[in-house]
Design a protein around this motif. Structure first.
Motif, mmCIF file in Angstrom:
data_model
loop_
_atom_site.group_PDB
_atom_site.id
_atom_site.type_symbol
_atom_site.label_atom_id
_atom_site.label_comp_id
_atom_site.label_asym_id
_atom_site.label_seq_id
_atom_site.Cartn_x
_atom_site.Cartn_y
_atom_site.Cartn_z
ATOM 1 N N THR A 149 0.809 -1.221 0.000
ATOM 2 C CA THR A 149 0.000 0.000 0.000
ATOM 3 C C THR A 149 0.841 1.268 0.000
ATOM 4 O O THR A 149 0.308 2.358 -0.232
ATOM 5 C CB THR A 149 -0.916 0.026 1.234
ATOM 6 N N GLY A 150 2.121 1.128 0.300
ATOM 7 C CA GLY A 150 2.980 2.302 0.397
ATOM 8 C C GLY A 150 2.911 3.011 1.731
ATOM 9 O O GLY A 150 3.562 4.037 1.939
ATOM 10 N N ALA A 151 2.124 2.493 2.664
ATOM 11 C CA ALA A 151 1.970 3.158 3.959
ATOM 12 C C ALA A 151 3.285 3.156 4.735
ATOM 13 O O ALA A 151 4.004 2.154 4.767
ATOM 14 C CB ALA A 151 0.878 2.480 4.772
ATOM 15 N N ALA A 152 3.567 4.283 5.358
ATOM 16 C CA ALA A 152 4.787 4.439 6.154
ATOM 17 C C ALA A 152 4.410 4.916 7.552
ATOM 18 O O ALA A 152 4.623 6.079 7.910
ATOM 19 C CB ALA A 152 5.727 5.441 5.476
ATOM 20 N N PRO A 153 3.826 4.025 8.363
ATOM 21 C CA PRO A 153 3.304 4.481 9.664
ATOM 22 C C PRO A 153 4.363 5.032 10.598
ATOM 23 O O PRO A 153 4.089 5.941 11.387
ATOM 24 C CB PRO A 153 2.649 3.221 10.243
ATOM 25 N N PHE A 154 5.587 4.510 10.501
ATOM 26 C CA PHE A 154 6.630 4.937 11.434
ATOM 27 C C PHE A 154 7.348 6.200 10.963
ATOM 28 O O PHE A 154 8.217 6.717 11.663
ATOM 29 C CB PHE A 154 7.617 3.794 11.660
ATOM 30 N N ASP A 155 6.956 6.692 9.777
ATOM 31 C CA ASP A 155 7.389 8.014 9.336
ATOM 32 C C ASP A 155 6.340 9.064 9.681
ATOM 33 O O ASP A 155 6.554 10.254 9.434
ATOM 34 C CB ASP A 155 7.611 8.033 7.818
ATOM 35 N N SER A 156 5.213 8.609 10.232
ATOM 36 C CA SER A 156 4.064 9.486 10.422
ATOM 37 C C SER A 156 3.632 9.607 11.875
ATOM 38 O O SER A 156 3.167 10.672 12.301
ATOM 39 C CB SER A 156 2.860 8.952 9.623
ATOM 40 N N LEU A 157 3.747 8.526 12.622
ATOM 41 C CA LEU A 157 3.195 8.464 13.970
ATOM 42 C C LEU A 157 4.248 8.010 14.968
ATOM 43 O O LEU A 157 5.122 7.207 14.626
ATOM 44 C CB LEU A 157 2.020 7.475 14.028
ATOM 45 N N ALA A 185 -0.313 -10.700 13.973
ATOM 46 C CA ALA A 185 0.679 -9.624 13.987
ATOM 47 C C ALA A 185 0.600 -8.792 12.713
ATOM 48 O O ALA A 185 0.651 -7.556 12.744
ATOM 49 C CB ALA A 185 2.078 -10.213 14.157
ATOM 50 N N ASN A 186 0.475 -9.462 11.576
ATOM 51 C CA ASN A 186 0.399 -8.738 10.302
ATOM 52 C C ASN A 186 -0.892 -7.939 10.184
ATOM 53 O O ASN A 186 -0.894 -6.831 9.627
ATOM 54 C CB ASN A 186 0.535 -9.714 9.144
ATOM 55 N N LEU A 187 -2.001 -8.479 10.679
ATOM 56 C CA LEU A 187 -3.256 -7.741 10.612
ATOM 57 C C LEU A 187 -3.218 -6.503 11.512
ATOM 58 O O LEU A 187 -3.761 -5.454 11.155
ATOM 59 C CB LEU A 187 -4.424 -8.651 10.988
ATOM 60 N N LEU A 188 -2.570 -6.599 12.652
ATOM 61 C CA LEU A 188 -2.402 -5.413 13.498
ATOM 62 C C LEU A 188 -1.535 -4.360 12.814
ATOM 63 O O LEU A 188 -1.799 -3.151 12.920
ATOM 64 C CB LEU A 188 -1.806 -5.814 14.847
ATOM 65 N N PHE A 189 -0.495 -4.796 12.110
ATOM 66 C CA PHE A 189 0.319 -3.855 11.337
ATOM 67 C C PHE A 189 -0.532 -3.180 10.266
ATOM 68 O O PHE A 189 -0.427 -1.957 10.048
ATOM 69 C CB PHE A 189 1.502 -4.584 10.708
ATOM 70 N N GLU A 190 -1.383 -3.954 9.596
ATOM 71 C CA GLU A 190 -2.255 -3.374 8.577
ATOM 72 C C GLU A 190 -3.209 -2.352 9.196
ATOM 73 O O GLU A 190 -3.496 -1.315 8.584
ATOM 74 C CB GLU A 190 -3.052 -4.472 7.873
ATOM 75 N N MET A 191 -3.695 -2.618 10.406
ATOM 76 C CA MET A 191 -4.548 -1.648 11.090
ATOM 77 C C MET A 191 -3.784 -0.363 11.379
ATOM 78 O O MET A 191 -4.302 0.748 11.203
ATOM 79 C CB MET A 191 -5.094 -2.247 12.385
ATOM 80 N N LEU A 192 -2.543 -0.515 11.836
ATOM 81 C CA LEU A 192 -1.709 0.668 12.062
ATOM 82 C C LEU A 192 -1.564 1.473 10.786
ATOM 83 O O LEU A 192 -1.605 2.714 10.801
ATOM 84 C CB LEU A 192 -0.341 0.226 12.581
ATOM 85 N N CYS A 193 -1.433 0.778 9.664
ATOM 86 C CA CYS A 193 -1.188 1.450 8.377
ATOM 87 C C CYS A 193 -2.380 2.242 7.866
ATOM 88 O O CYS A 193 -2.212 3.116 7.003
ATOM 89 C CB CYS A 193 -0.782 0.413 7.328
ATOM 90 N N VAL A 194 -3.601 1.946 8.358
ATOM 91 C CA VAL A 194 -4.767 2.679 7.873
ATOM 92 C C VAL A 194 -5.250 3.746 8.862
ATOM 93 O O VAL A 194 -6.293 4.365 8.650
ATOM 94 C CB VAL A 194 -5.940 1.737 7.517
ATOM 95 N N LEU A 195 -4.496 3.972 9.940
ATOM 96 C CA LEU A 195 -4.890 5.008 10.885
ATOM 97 C C LEU A 195 -4.826 6.378 10.231
ATOM 98 O O LEU A 195 -4.022 6.612 9.317
ATOM 99 C CB LEU A 195 -3.999 4.987 12.127
ATOM 100 N N PRO A 196 -5.669 7.304 10.681
ATOM 101 C CA PRO A 196 -5.559 8.679 10.178
ATOM 102 C C PRO A 196 -4.144 9.232 10.371
ATOM 103 O O PRO A 196 -3.456 8.872 11.317
ATOM 104 C CB PRO A 196 -6.573 9.437 11.058
ATOM 105 N N ARG A 197 -3.730 10.050 9.425
ATOM 106 C CA ARG A 197 -2.429 10.743 9.444
ATOM 107 C C ARG A 197 -1.264 9.874 9.015
ATOM 108 O O ARG A 197 -0.127 10.358 8.964
ATOM 109 C CB ARG A 197 -2.137 11.343 10.837
ATOM 110 N N VAL A 198 -1.496 8.598 8.681
ATOM 111 C CA VAL A 198 -0.397 7.783 8.161
ATOM 112 C C VAL A 198 -0.141 8.178 6.718
ATOM 113 O O VAL A 198 -1.046 8.188 5.887
ATOM 114 C CB VAL A 198 -0.712 6.282 8.254
ATOM 115 N N THR A 199 1.106 8.511 6.419
ATOM 116 C CA THR A 199 1.481 8.952 5.073
ATOM 117 C C THR A 199 1.897 7.756 4.220
ATOM 118 O O THR A 199 2.154 6.662 4.720
ATOM 119 C CB THR A 199 2.644 9.945 5.123
ATOM 120 N N THR A 200 1.971 7.986 2.930
ATOM 121 C CA THR A 200 2.478 6.967 2.000
ATOM 122 C C THR A 200 3.676 7.511 1.264
ATOM 123 O O THR A 200 3.852 8.731 1.164
ATOM 124 C CB THR A 200 1.390 6.565 0.985
#
Length: 319
Positions: A79-87, A304-319
Protein backbone atom coordinates in the motif's frame (compact mmCIF):
# COMPACT_ATOMS: atom_id res chain seq x y z
CA UNK A 1 19.96 3.53 18.56
CA UNK A 2 19.10 1.13 15.73
CA UNK A 3 15.42 1.16 16.75
CA UNK A 4 15.23 4.86 15.86
CA UNK A 5 17.34 5.01 12.68
CA UNK A 6 17.97 8.69 13.28
CA UNK A 7 14.23 9.42 13.07
CA UNK A 8 12.27 11.49 15.56
CA UNK A 9 9.78 8.60 15.56
CA UNK A 10 10.18 5.14 17.04
CA UNK A 11 11.12 2.74 14.24
CA UNK A 12 11.29 -1.08 14.24
CA UNK A 13 14.94 -2.18 13.94
CA UNK A 14 16.08 -3.80 10.73
CA UNK A 15 17.07 -7.47 10.88
CA UNK A 16 20.06 -6.42 8.76
CA UNK A 17 21.45 -4.71 11.87
CA UNK A 18 19.81 -6.46 14.85
CA UNK A 19 19.12 -10.21 14.88
CA UNK A 20 15.42 -10.96 15.22
CA UNK A 21 15.76 -13.16 18.34
CA UNK A 22 17.66 -10.40 20.17
CA UNK A 23 16.01 -8.10 22.67
CA UNK A 24 12.88 -7.87 24.80
CA UNK A 25 9.80 -9.30 23.08
CA UNK A 26 7.78 -6.19 22.21
CA UNK A 27 5.39 -5.63 19.31
CA UNK A 28 7.53 -5.26 16.17
CA UNK A 29 10.50 -4.84 18.54
CA UNK A 30 9.38 -1.26 19.16
CA UNK A 31 10.43 0.55 22.33
CA UNK A 32 8.43 -0.29 25.44
CA UNK A 33 6.84 2.64 27.22
CA UNK A 34 5.08 2.75 30.59
CA UNK A 35 2.12 4.83 29.39
CA UNK A 36 0.52 6.24 26.24
CA UNK A 37 1.68 9.79 26.97
CA UNK A 38 3.30 11.37 23.93
CA UNK A 39 2.22 8.58 21.58
CA UNK A 40 -0.02 8.80 18.54
CA UNK A 41 -0.74 5.06 18.62
CA UNK A 42 0.14 2.25 21.01
CA UNK A 43 0.08 -1.52 21.00
CA UNK A 44 -1.57 -2.84 24.17
CA UNK A 45 -1.92 -6.44 25.31
CA UNK A 46 -4.88 -7.84 27.24
CA UNK A 47 -3.98 -11.44 28.22
CA UNK A 48 -7.49 -12.49 29.25
CA UNK A 49 -9.48 -15.59 28.30
CA UNK A 50 -11.81 -15.96 31.29
CA UNK A 51 -14.74 -15.20 28.99
CA UNK A 52 -14.18 -18.07 26.56
CA UNK A 53 -16.99 -20.57 25.96
CA UNK A 54 -15.01 -23.35 24.27
CA UNK A 55 -11.22 -23.75 24.13
CA UNK A 56 -9.17 -21.50 26.45
CA UNK A 57 -5.72 -20.17 25.64
CA UNK A 58 -6.23 -16.64 24.29
CA UNK A 59 -4.53 -15.26 27.42
CA UNK A 60 -1.29 -16.23 25.67
CA UNK A 61 -2.26 -14.45 22.44
CA UNK A 62 -0.49 -11.14 23.13
CA UNK A 63 2.78 -12.87 24.00
CA UNK A 64 2.83 -14.97 20.84
CA UNK A 65 1.65 -12.18 18.56
CA UNK A 66 4.54 -10.07 19.81
CA UNK A 67 6.99 -12.92 19.17
CA UNK A 68 5.77 -13.45 15.60
CA UNK A 69 5.71 -9.70 14.93
CA UNK A 70 9.52 -9.75 14.68
CA UNK A 71 8.93 -10.64 11.02
CA UNK A 72 6.94 -7.45 10.34
CA UNK A 73 9.00 -4.65 8.82
CA UNK A 74 8.86 -0.87 8.67
CA UNK A 75 6.96 -0.16 5.44
CA UNK A 76 3.86 -1.64 3.82
CA UNK A 77 5.22 -2.43 0.38
CA UNK A 78 1.75 -3.23 -1.01
CA UNK A 79 0.00 0.00 0.00
CA UNK A 80 2.98 2.30 0.40
CA UNK A 81 1.97 3.16 3.96
CA UNK A 82 4.79 4.44 6.15
CA UNK A 83 3.30 4.48 9.66
CA UNK A 84 6.63 4.94 11.43
CA UNK A 85 7.39 8.01 9.34
CA UNK A 86 4.06 9.49 10.42
CA UNK A 87 3.19 8.46 13.97
CA UNK A 88 4.97 8.00 17.27
CA UNK A 89 4.24 4.37 18.17
CA UNK A 90 5.35 2.16 21.06
CA UNK A 91 4.36 -0.97 22.93
CA UNK A 92 2.91 0.00 26.31
CA UNK A 93 2.69 -3.53 27.70
CA UNK A 94 -0.31 -5.37 29.10
CA UNK A 95 -3.33 -4.51 31.19
CA UNK A 96 -3.00 -6.28 34.55
CA UNK A 97 -6.24 -8.26 34.40
CA UNK A 98 -7.89 -10.32 37.14
CA UNK A 99 -8.03 -13.89 35.81
CA UNK A 100 -10.39 -14.94 38.60
CA UNK A 101 -13.01 -12.21 38.23
CA UNK A 102 -14.29 -11.24 34.78
CA UNK A 103 -16.30 -8.15 35.82
CA UNK A 104 -13.27 -6.87 37.72
CA UNK A 105 -11.10 -7.46 34.64
CA UNK A 106 -13.56 -5.36 32.64
CA UNK A 107 -13.17 -2.58 35.20
CA UNK A 108 -9.38 -2.75 34.99
CA UNK A 109 -9.50 -2.68 31.18
CA UNK A 110 -11.94 0.22 31.09
CA UNK A 111 -9.87 2.30 33.52
CA UNK A 112 -6.64 1.59 31.61
CA UNK A 113 -8.20 2.58 28.29
CA UNK A 114 -9.74 5.72 29.74
CA UNK A 115 -6.19 6.90 30.38
CA UNK A 116 -4.97 5.81 26.94
CA UNK A 117 -7.81 7.50 25.08
CA UNK A 118 -7.62 10.64 27.22
CA UNK A 119 -3.98 11.06 26.18
CA UNK A 120 -5.02 11.29 22.51
CA UNK A 121 -3.43 7.96 21.66
CA UNK A 122 -5.13 5.39 19.39
CA UNK A 123 -4.98 1.92 21.00
CA UNK A 124 -4.27 -1.18 18.92
CA UNK A 125 -5.09 -4.12 21.15
CA UNK A 126 -3.66 -7.63 21.22
CA UNK A 127 -6.25 -10.00 22.73
CA UNK A 128 -7.33 -11.87 24.65
CA UNK A 129 -10.88 -13.14 24.08
CA UNK A 130 -13.61 -10.94 22.64
CA UNK A 131 -14.97 -9.95 26.04
CA UNK A 132 -12.28 -7.25 26.10
CA UNK A 133 -13.94 -5.16 23.38
CA UNK A 134 -16.83 -4.28 25.70
CA UNK A 135 -14.80 -2.34 28.32
CA UNK A 136 -12.55 -0.91 25.60
CA UNK A 137 -15.58 0.56 23.83
CA UNK A 138 -16.87 1.91 27.14
CA UNK A 139 -13.70 3.99 27.36
CA UNK A 140 -13.62 4.91 23.67
CA UNK A 141 -17.27 6.02 23.59
CA UNK A 142 -16.75 8.10 26.72
CA UNK A 143 -14.53 10.35 24.62
CA UNK A 144 -15.90 9.99 21.09
CA UNK A 145 -19.56 9.20 21.68
CA UNK A 146 -21.29 6.26 19.95
CA UNK A 147 -18.91 4.84 17.37
CA UNK A 148 -19.28 3.02 14.08
CA UNK A 149 -18.04 -0.56 14.15
CA UNK A 150 -16.33 -2.73 11.56
CA UNK A 151 -16.65 -6.14 13.20
CA UNK A 152 -14.96 -9.08 11.44
CA UNK A 153 -15.86 -12.39 13.05
CA UNK A 154 -17.36 -15.84 12.62
CA UNK A 155 -19.94 -14.92 15.30
CA UNK A 156 -22.08 -11.87 15.95
CA UNK A 157 -21.23 -11.88 19.69
CA UNK A 158 -24.66 -10.48 20.51
CA UNK A 159 -25.94 -13.21 22.81
CA UNK A 160 -27.71 -12.11 25.98
CA UNK A 161 -26.59 -14.64 28.62
CA UNK A 162 -24.85 -17.99 28.97
CA UNK A 163 -24.94 -20.08 32.13
CA UNK A 164 -26.66 -17.12 33.74
CA UNK A 165 -23.81 -14.69 32.99
CA UNK A 166 -24.22 -11.51 30.95
CA UNK A 167 -20.51 -10.87 30.36
CA UNK A 168 -18.46 -13.31 28.29
CA UNK A 169 -17.00 -13.37 24.81
CA UNK A 170 -20.38 -14.04 23.18
CA UNK A 171 -22.09 -10.90 24.55
CA UNK A 172 -19.87 -7.82 24.09
CA UNK A 173 -21.80 -6.15 21.29
CA UNK A 174 -25.21 -6.64 22.94
CA UNK A 175 -23.85 -5.02 26.08
CA UNK A 176 -22.34 -2.21 23.97
CA UNK A 177 -25.63 -1.68 22.16
CA UNK A 178 -27.58 -1.60 25.42
CA UNK A 179 -25.25 1.08 26.83
CA UNK A 180 -25.43 3.26 23.72
CA UNK A 181 -21.78 2.79 22.83
CA UNK A 182 -22.50 1.99 19.17
CA UNK A 183 -24.01 4.04 16.37
CA UNK A 184 -26.23 1.19 15.20
CA UNK A 185 -26.68 2.68 11.72
CA UNK A 186 -22.91 2.34 11.26
CA UNK A 187 -22.28 -1.24 12.38
CA UNK A 188 -21.21 -3.91 9.88
CA UNK A 189 -20.42 -7.52 10.78
CA UNK A 190 -18.43 -9.47 8.18
CA UNK A 191 -17.67 -13.18 7.87
CA UNK A 192 -20.48 -14.45 10.13
CA UNK A 193 -21.16 -18.18 9.83
CA UNK A 194 -21.62 -21.46 11.66
CA UNK A 195 -24.47 -23.48 13.09
CA UNK A 196 -26.91 -21.92 15.51
CA UNK A 197 -29.27 -22.57 18.40
CA UNK A 198 -31.88 -20.34 16.71
CA UNK A 199 -33.53 -20.58 13.28
CA UNK A 200 -32.62 -16.93 12.53
CA UNK A 201 -29.43 -16.17 14.47
CA UNK A 202 -29.01 -12.71 12.89
CA UNK A 203 -32.49 -11.42 13.73
CA UNK A 204 -31.36 -9.43 16.78
CA UNK A 205 -28.54 -7.73 14.85
CA UNK A 206 -30.78 -6.72 11.97
CA UNK A 207 -33.42 -5.41 14.38
CA UNK A 208 -30.76 -3.06 15.80
CA UNK A 209 -29.90 -1.82 12.31
CA UNK A 210 -26.60 -3.70 11.98
CA UNK A 211 -25.52 -4.83 8.53
CA UNK A 212 -24.67 -8.54 8.65
CA UNK A 213 -22.52 -9.98 5.85
CA UNK A 214 -22.51 -13.80 6.18
CA UNK A 215 -19.39 -15.65 5.11
CA UNK A 216 -21.13 -17.28 2.15
CA UNK A 217 -21.65 -13.82 0.65
CA UNK A 218 -17.84 -13.45 0.71
CA UNK A 219 -16.87 -16.78 -0.83
CA UNK A 220 -14.74 -16.71 -3.95
CA UNK A 221 -14.66 -12.97 -4.56
CA UNK A 222 -12.91 -9.74 -3.76
CA UNK A 223 -14.29 -7.76 -0.82
CA UNK A 224 -13.11 -4.41 -2.23
CA UNK A 225 -16.64 -3.58 -3.53
CA UNK A 226 -18.11 -4.37 -0.09
CA UNK A 227 -15.60 -2.08 1.59
CA UNK A 228 -16.50 0.78 -0.74
CA UNK A 229 -20.05 0.47 0.60
CA UNK A 230 -18.75 0.23 4.17
CA UNK A 231 -16.70 3.42 3.79
CA UNK A 232 -19.78 5.25 2.56
CA UNK A 233 -21.82 3.86 5.48
CA UNK A 234 -19.23 4.85 8.09
CA UNK A 235 -18.82 8.43 6.89
CA UNK A 236 -16.51 10.78 8.75
CA UNK A 237 -17.48 9.96 12.32
CA UNK A 238 -15.46 7.81 14.73
CA UNK A 239 -15.01 4.14 13.79
CA UNK A 240 -13.67 1.18 15.78
CA UNK A 241 -12.30 -2.01 14.14
CA UNK A 242 -12.74 -5.29 16.02
CA UNK A 243 -11.18 -8.28 14.28
CA UNK A 244 -11.67 -11.79 15.62
CA UNK A 245 -9.07 -14.18 14.17
CA UNK A 246 -11.77 -16.87 13.90
CA UNK A 247 -13.27 -14.89 11.02
CA UNK A 248 -10.52 -16.55 8.99
CA UNK A 249 -10.96 -20.12 7.88
CA UNK A 250 -9.31 -22.51 10.36
CA UNK A 251 -7.15 -23.80 7.49
CA UNK A 252 -5.32 -20.46 7.82
CA UNK A 253 -5.88 -19.71 11.52
CA UNK A 254 -6.41 -22.89 13.54
CA UNK A 255 -5.11 -21.32 16.75
CA UNK A 256 -8.38 -20.03 18.12
CA UNK A 257 -10.98 -21.08 20.66
CA UNK A 258 -14.19 -21.33 18.59
CA UNK A 259 -13.21 -22.24 15.00
CA UNK A 260 -15.85 -22.38 12.25
CA UNK A 261 -15.30 -23.89 8.80
CA UNK A 262 -15.56 -22.02 5.48
CA UNK A 263 -14.28 -18.66 6.62
CA UNK A 264 -12.42 -15.74 5.09
CA UNK A 265 -9.01 -15.96 3.45
CA UNK A 266 -6.00 -13.88 4.56
CA UNK A 267 -6.25 -11.92 1.30
CA UNK A 268 -9.86 -11.00 2.11
CA UNK A 269 -8.80 -9.97 5.61
CA UNK A 270 -6.29 -7.58 4.06
CA UNK A 271 -8.97 -6.21 1.71
CA UNK A 272 -11.22 -5.48 4.68
CA UNK A 273 -8.59 -3.66 6.72
CA UNK A 274 -7.09 -1.80 3.76
CA UNK A 275 -10.63 -0.88 2.77
CA UNK A 276 -10.89 1.08 6.04
CA UNK A 277 -8.29 3.58 4.86
CA UNK A 278 -9.69 7.09 5.08
CA UNK A 279 -12.04 6.34 7.96
CA UNK A 280 -11.79 8.15 11.29
CA UNK A 281 -10.43 5.13 13.16
CA UNK A 282 -10.20 5.68 16.91
CA UNK A 283 -9.19 2.18 18.00
CA UNK A 284 -8.66 -1.40 16.85
CA UNK A 285 -8.34 -4.86 18.32
CA UNK A 286 -7.26 -8.32 17.18
CA UNK A 287 -8.70 -11.00 19.44
CA UNK A 288 -9.03 -14.74 20.08
CA UNK A 289 -5.54 -15.92 19.10
CA UNK A 290 -5.05 -19.08 21.18
CA UNK A 291 -1.54 -20.22 20.20
CA UNK A 292 -1.67 -23.61 21.93
CA UNK A 293 -3.82 -24.93 19.05
CA UNK A 294 -1.35 -23.90 16.36
CA UNK A 295 2.19 -25.12 16.95
CA UNK A 296 3.31 -23.55 13.64
CA UNK A 297 2.73 -20.03 14.96
CA UNK A 298 0.86 -19.10 11.77
CA UNK A 299 -2.24 -17.83 13.60
CA UNK A 300 -0.16 -15.45 15.72
CA UNK A 301 1.80 -14.42 12.62
CA UNK A 302 -1.47 -13.58 10.87
CA UNK A 303 -2.55 -11.61 13.92
CA UNK A 304 0.68 -9.62 13.99
CA UNK A 305 0.40 -8.74 10.30
CA UNK A 306 -3.26 -7.74 10.61
CA UNK A 307 -2.40 -5.41 13.50
CA UNK A 308 0.32 -3.86 11.34
CA UNK A 309 -2.26 -3.37 8.58
CA UNK A 310 -4.55 -1.65 11.09
CA UNK A 311 -1.71 0.67 12.06
CA UNK A 312 -1.19 1.45 8.38
CA UNK A 313 -4.77 2.68 7.87
CA UNK A 314 -4.89 5.01 10.89
CA UNK A 315 -5.56 8.68 10.18
CA UNK A 316 -2.43 10.74 9.44
CA UNK A 317 -0.40 7.78 8.16
CA UNK A 318 1.48 8.95 5.07
CA UNK A 319 2.48 6.97 2.00
Amino acid sequence: APCRWGSRFNVPPSALLVARPVGVCSMMKLPIQASAEGLDAAFVGIPLDTGTSNRPGARFGPRHIRAESAMVRRYNASTGAAPFDSLQVADIGDVNVNLYNLPDSCRLIRESYQQIVASGCVPLTLGGDHTITYPILQAVAEKHGPVGLVHVDAHTDTADTALGEKIYHGTPFRRCMEEGLLDCSRVVQIGIRGSSYDPDPYEYCREQGFRVVPAEECWGKSLAPLMREVRQQMGREAVYISFDIDSLDPAYAPGTGTPEIAGLTPAQALEIIRGCKGLNIVGCDLVEVAPIYDVSGNTALLGANLLFEMLCVLPRVTT
